[in-house]
Design an enzyme around this catalytic site. Structure first.
Site, PDB file in Angstrom:
ATOM      1  N   HIS A 165       0.560  25.681  34.806  1.00 14.47           N
ATOM      2  CA  HIS A 165       1.224  24.687  33.971  1.00 14.47           C
ATOM      3  C   HIS A 165       2.653  24.497  34.474  1.00 14.47           C
ATOM      4  CE1 HIS A 165       2.067  22.386  30.379  1.00 14.47           C
ATOM      5  NE2 HIS A 165       3.187  23.069  30.251  1.00 14.47           N
ATOM      6  N   GLY A 178      -4.759  17.542  43.945  1.00  9.29           N
ATOM      7  CA  GLY A 178      -5.238  18.801  44.502  1.00  9.29           C
ATOM      8  C   GLY A 178      -4.266  19.487  45.440  1.00  9.29           C
ATOM      9  N   SER A 179      -2.968  19.319  45.224  1.00  9.01           N
ATOM     10  CA  SER A 179      -2.022  20.017  46.111  1.00  9.01           C
ATOM     11  C   SER A 179      -2.066  21.521  45.859  1.00  9.01           C
ATOM     12  CB  SER A 179      -0.601  19.463  45.964  1.00  9.01           C
ATOM     13  OG  SER A 179      -0.024  19.841  44.745  1.00  9.01           O
ATOM     14  N   ASP A 212      -2.616  25.433  26.627  1.00  9.65           N
ATOM     15  CA  ASP A 212      -1.542  26.149  27.337  1.00  9.65           C
ATOM     16  C   ASP A 212      -0.994  27.327  26.534  1.00  9.65           C
ATOM     17  OD1 ASP A 212      -1.765  24.244  29.426  1.00  9.65           O
ATOM     18  OD2 ASP A 212      -0.449  22.878  28.346  1.00  9.65           O
ATOM     19  N   GLU A 264       4.777  26.321  42.264  1.00 11.48           N
ATOM     20  CA  GLU A 264       3.354  26.435  41.877  1.00 11.48           C
ATOM     21  C   GLU A 264       2.530  26.874  43.081  1.00 11.48           C
ATOM     22  OE1 GLU A 264       1.584  23.160  39.699  1.00 11.48           O
ATOM     23  OE2 GLU A 264       3.531  22.528  38.957  1.00 11.48           O
ATOM     24  N   ASN A 322      -5.135  28.982  34.524  1.00 11.99           N
ATOM     25  CA  ASN A 322      -4.580  27.632  34.637  1.00 11.99           C
ATOM     26  C   ASN A 322      -3.155  27.740  35.150  1.00 11.99           C
ATOM     27  OD1 ASN A 322      -4.381  24.769  34.213  1.00 11.99           O
ATOM     28  ND2 ASN A 322      -3.218  25.173  32.345  1.00 11.99           N
TER      29      ASN A 322
END
Ligand code: GRF
Length: 219
Positions: free
Chosen positions: A112, A15-16, A148, A177, A110
């Protein structure tokens, strides 16, 4: 708080990315709030992170359901019960069924850890190293029925260095990210995303006028 975009964050692990979204919310920089964090794994550390901020959490263990749709039905019930408007997959390691996707059209995103459409799926940092690419990065995209494959919202690029391990590359990518996922959520909160088929336009985003090469240019 009424006009803040309500997020449901789905996790399976550390969960970073969730933490980064929380940090941006705490700074008042997102125009959003998290109304539910759900995990398919009871031991996901991201659940502890959410609880530290008094964010409601739920565990929906895929093992308790006889098929994907039954699992998705329960997940959907929980997210809708929390009034979720945007579903944010943050290290969520399950494939969602069309049943779930239809409930949130253009409202599931999302992140990726590769530059899609290169290296979809899992273990992608190692795959990028094995292929010998000079750049990798991360992609925030809409979720569709493929793995994806959905339309791309934002990407960030990082260099690959000689001798990199998959862990080193993953850490370099993860740092980006943590920047682009909150940025993408802010676009949603501000209503700046326009999707035309596969092409996603971000209103007033400006342009990057820089090319990169790796190794860098000489002479
Ligand atoms: C990230 O690399 C994300 O791109 C991938 O899974 C990882 C999750 O990391 N989908 P964390 O749980 O957010 O730390």
């Amino acid at each position: 708080m009424a006009d803040l975009l309500k997020l449901g964050v789905l996790i399976s692990g550390s969960g970073s990315n969730l933490q980064s979204i929380i940090d941006h919310i705490e700074k008042g920089a997102l125009g959003a709030r998290i109304t539910m964090v759900a995990s398919n794994r009871p031991d996901a550390y991201g659940l502890t992170r959410a609880q530290q901020y008094r964010i409601p959490t739920a565990v929906v263990s895929h093992r308790d359901f006889e098929n994907r749709e039954a699992f998705d039905r329960e997940l959907l019930r929980i997210l809708q019960g929390a009034g979720v408007e945007l579903v944010v997959l943050a290290g969520f390691m399950r494939i969602l069924t069309p049943f779930f996707l239809r409930a949130f059209p253009d409202r599931i995103i999302n992140i990726h850890p590769a530059l899609l459409p290169s290296f979809p799926g899992t273990h992608v940092q190692q795959k990028a190293l094995d292929y010998g690419v000079r750049f990798s990065g991360c992609t925030v995209h809409f979720v569709d029925e493929g793995v994806d494959t959905g339309p791309i919202i934002i990407q960030a690029v990082v260099p690959v260095f000689a001798g990199d391990t998959a862990q080193e590359l993953a850490a370099r990518i993860l740092k980006e990210e943590h920047k682009i996922y909150p940025q993408a959520i802010r676009y949603f909160a501000q209503g700046r995303i326009v999707r035309n088929g596969r092409r996603v336009e971000i209103r007033d985003a400006g342009n990057h006028d820089a090319a990169l090469s790796n190794p860098p240019p000489e002479g």
